[in-house]
Design a protein around this motif. Structure first.
Motif, short mmCIF file in Angstrom:
data_model
loop_
_atom_site.label_atom_id
_atom_site.label_comp_id
_atom_site.label_asym_id
_atom_site.label_seq_id
_atom_site.Cartn_x
_atom_site.Cartn_y
_atom_site.Cartn_z
N GLN A 1 1.40 2.74 4.81
CA GLN A 1 0.97 1.33 3.99
C GLN A 1 1.66 0.07 4.47
O GLN A 1 2.36 -0.11 5.21
CB GLN A 1 1.73 1.65 2.65
CG GLN A 1 1.70 3.07 1.89
CD GLN A 1 0.06 3.23 1.38
OE1 GLN A 1 -0.55 2.01 0.89
NE2 GLN A 1 -0.39 4.27 1.50
N GLN A 2 0.27 -0.74 4.42
CA GLN A 2 0.91 -2.27 4.99
C GLN A 2 1.57 -2.84 3.72
O GLN A 2 1.13 -3.14 2.73
CB GLN A 2 -0.51 -2.92 5.27
CG GLN A 2 -0.33 -4.24 5.99
CD GLN A 2 0.59 -3.90 7.16
OE1 GLN A 2 -0.08 -3.40 8.22
NE2 GLN A 2 1.55 -4.81 7.59
N LYS B 1 3.85 -6.14 2.59
CA LYS B 1 4.07 -7.67 2.94
C LYS B 1 5.42 -7.90 3.59
O LYS B 1 6.29 -7.33 3.29
CB LYS B 1 4.00 -8.15 1.64
CG LYS B 1 4.39 -9.62 1.70
CD LYS B 1 4.28 -10.68 0.28
CE LYS B 1 4.50 -11.98 0.54
NZ LYS B 1 4.74 -12.67 -0.92
N ALA C 1 3.97 -3.77 10.96
CA ALA C 1 3.19 -2.63 11.06
C ALA C 1 3.31 -1.90 10.00
O ALA C 1 4.28 -1.99 9.02
CB ALA C 1 4.04 -1.65 12.29
N PRO C 2 2.31 -1.12 9.69
CA PRO C 2 2.25 -0.20 8.39
C PRO C 2 3.50 0.62 8.45
O PRO C 2 3.94 1.11 9.47
CB PRO C 2 1.04 0.53 8.74
CG PRO C 2 0.15 -0.18 9.52
CD PRO C 2 1.13 -0.88 10.41
N ARG D 1 9.10 -3.45 -1.51
CA ARG D 1 7.68 -3.70 -1.28
C ARG D 1 7.12 -2.39 -1.68
O ARG D 1 5.73 -2.23 -2.06
CB ARG D 1 7.36 -3.83 0.34
CG ARG D 1 8.13 -4.98 0.53
CD ARG D 1 7.47 -6.26 0.18
NE ARG D 1 7.91 -7.66 0.62
CZ ARG D 1 8.13 -8.73 -0.05
NH1 ARG D 1 7.70 -8.64 -1.32
NH2 ARG D 1 8.64 -9.95 0.60
#
Length: 157
Positions: free
Chosen positions: A43-44, A46, A50-51, A11
């Motif tokens: 950073q969020q 996928k 939580a970020p 990610r």
């Protein structure tokens, strides 16, 4: 691959510009001091509720070796006064013209680098030259010969 590491790594790859490296907080804690990095904030990602904190590696740190990088704050020297005194005696003999060589060896983590840092601290006001050589995890089979080669190369040049 399975587990906690491959998923966030895949990610975070989306945040990496070409020819850059982006790492998660777990990796950042392991390499802090070894590399210069920029905090990218949370950073969020996928698939994550939580970020996640992320960092971009920008280059190698200026530390002279792994010990310096990972131990920027000196820990107390514990249980090594006898060894430090022996090194100081050998230094005094060398300083007065009686050449000396000391080989400091032992299992990883027993304090060899910390002992040499303590010696360096004690000699900080005296003129001296310091040569430091570290074992490489990439030359395990011939580790001892590899390090002697580095020493010989130094004196040849």
């Amino acid at each position: 691959m399975v587990g906690d590491t491959p998923n966030p790594a895949a990610r975070l790859q989306a945040f990496a510009e070409p020819s850059t490296v982006v790492i998660a907080d777990s990796t950042q804690r392991l390499v802090a001091g070894l590399f210069e990095m920029i905090d990218l904030g949370f950073q969020q990602l996928k698939g994550f509720a939580a970020p996640v904190p992320a960092w971009r590696i920008t280059g190698e740190a200026d530390a002279e070796g792994r010990f310096d990088a990972l131990h920027a704050i000196a820990t107390p020297l514990v249980g090594r006064s006898e060894e430090l005194e022996l090194l100081l005696q050998r230094w005094e003999q060398a300083r007065t013209g009686k050449g000396q060589a000391v080989m400091l060896s032992g299992e990883p983590g027993i304090g060899k680098s910390r002992l040499t840092a303590a010696l360096e601290e004690r000699l900080s006001t005296e003129p001296h030259a310091r040569l430091r050589y570290f074992c490489s995890p990439y030359h395990v089979k011939y580790r001892r010969l590899y390090q002697y080669g580095n020493v010989l190369d130094h004196f040849r040049s």
